[in-house]
Design an enzyme around this catalytic site. Structure first.
Site, short mmCIF file in Angstrom:
data_model
loop_
_atom_site.label_atom_id
_atom_site.label_comp_id
_atom_site.label_asym_id
_atom_site.label_seq_id
_atom_site.Cartn_x
_atom_site.Cartn_y
_atom_site.Cartn_z
N CYS A 96 -43.52 -8.61 -41.30
CA CYS A 96 -42.08 -8.67 -41.55
C CYS A 96 -41.35 -8.32 -40.27
CB CYS A 96 -41.68 -7.72 -42.68
SG CYS A 96 -39.92 -7.73 -43.06
N CYS A 100 -33.95 -12.95 -39.82
CA CYS A 100 -35.35 -13.02 -40.26
C CYS A 100 -36.29 -13.21 -39.07
CB CYS A 100 -35.55 -14.11 -41.29
SG CYS A 100 -37.22 -14.12 -42.00
#
Length: 333
Positions: free
Chosen positions: A90, A253
């Site tokens: 992530c 992101c």
């Protein structure tokens, strides 16, 4: 009956939440972080759902748990937890985790300004800039990213047939670019993108196979990346990344930016050394860069890096009490 206590440091990366579990995480078996991830999912997933979902979290909640590294070339290991599960990697979570771990003294780097993270997806190299007690910026060199497939087509509600490219940047992303039945993310509401994305993801997973050639546990498409023209004068592109059941990433992101760069590089639009500034749905920026060319099981790939910032918002001691009927959390559809 038991009350389980978790000490958390809360913050956000460019607008998207990060909850760092600094105390109370379970001991995990395994010789690699991928094996420890499997143990966590098998026996302790209630911790993830309890901390990420309502009433202690929310649809966009994302977090991490620190562990001793399983490999000698790393300073610390990270397990990523969020509403969609335990991601192998992530990007925004990494930036937030590193920022808060350094500022709170939870990690002591072997070399100041640098940190190697042991993640389920592999080694992630970190460089960070610190001003006194505060970390101002984190750049992560991600795992190799690559274009997996081009022009995959499925039916999307309301829009009709949609073609996507699928790229890997730590997770598999379906990238939706302007085409006959889709113009620009700005032409649709966030609620529309949230409504369409899980159907699109399900239909892609049913119709096509997604398998990382070197990591057998990474075997499904998890994210949808809707593209658009940038609004920020510095940005090259804009995106809205869907994850979980109904979440749009507030940051640009990190793994999604890595996947997007891999897609563009495979099509000759980026080369080693090029920068790619990615804008989020709320206008925050990640500064991406193609560090070098690479190869994954014979596939052309790139090694991308992503830079961004995070801020701590507070401390949080959270209880998961067995007497609570919602101890393991819930989500309202």
């Amino acid at each position: 009956m038991a009350r389980h206590s978790f000490f958390c440091v809360d913050g956000h990366t460019c607008g998207n939440p990060v909850r760092l579990v600094a105390g109370g995480g379970p001991n995990l078996n395994g010789s690699t972080m991928m094996e420890k991830r499997a143990h966590f999912l098998a026996e302790y997933d209630w911790i993830r759902t309890g901390l990420m979902f309502e009433p202690r979290g929310h649809d966009m909640m994302s977090g991490s748990i620190l562990y001793p590294p399983t490999r000698p070339d790393c300073d610390v290991a990270v397990l990523f937890i969020e509403t969609s599960g335990c991601l192998p990697m992530c990007g925004h979570g990494t930036i937030g985790t590193v920022t808060m771990a350094i500022e709170q003294g939870l990690v002591t780097p072997k070399t100041p300004g640098k940190l190697n993270l042991d993640t389920p997806a592999g080694l992630v190299a970190i460089e960070y800039e610190q001003d006194g007690q505060y970390v101002e910026r984190v750049r992560l060199t991600n795992v190799p990213a690559f274009l997996y497939a081009e022009g995959l087509e499925v039916e999307c509600p309301d829009l009709g047939p949609i073609k996507v490219d699928v790229a890997y940047g730590g997770n598999f992303y379906a990238i939706v670019e302007p085409q006959e039945n889709y113009t620009d993310m700005d032409d649709y509401s966030a609620l529309q993108l949230i409504a369409w994305s899980p159907v699109l993801r399900q239909r892609l997973n049913e119709k096509y196979k997604f398998q990382h050639p070197e990591l057998p546990d990474i075997n499904r498409l998890s994210h949808i990346l809707w593209t658009g023209k940038p609004k920020h004068p510095q940005a090259h592109a804009r995106n809205a990344v869907f994850y979980g059941d109904k979440a749009i990433d507030r940051s640009p992101c990190g793994t999604g930016t890595s996947a997007r760069m891999a897609q563009l590089a495979a099509k000759g639009k980026l080369k080693p050394g090029d920068e790619f500034i990615h804008e989020s749905i709320i206008g925050s920026l990640f500064h991406g860069r193609v560090e070098r060319a690479a190869e994954v099981a014979g596939r052309p790939a790139i090694v991308p890096s992503i830079a961004g910032w995070a801020r701590m918002t507070g401390y949080n001691t959270i209880f998961i009490d067995d007497r609570d009927p919602f101890a393991h959390g819930f989500s309202v559809a």
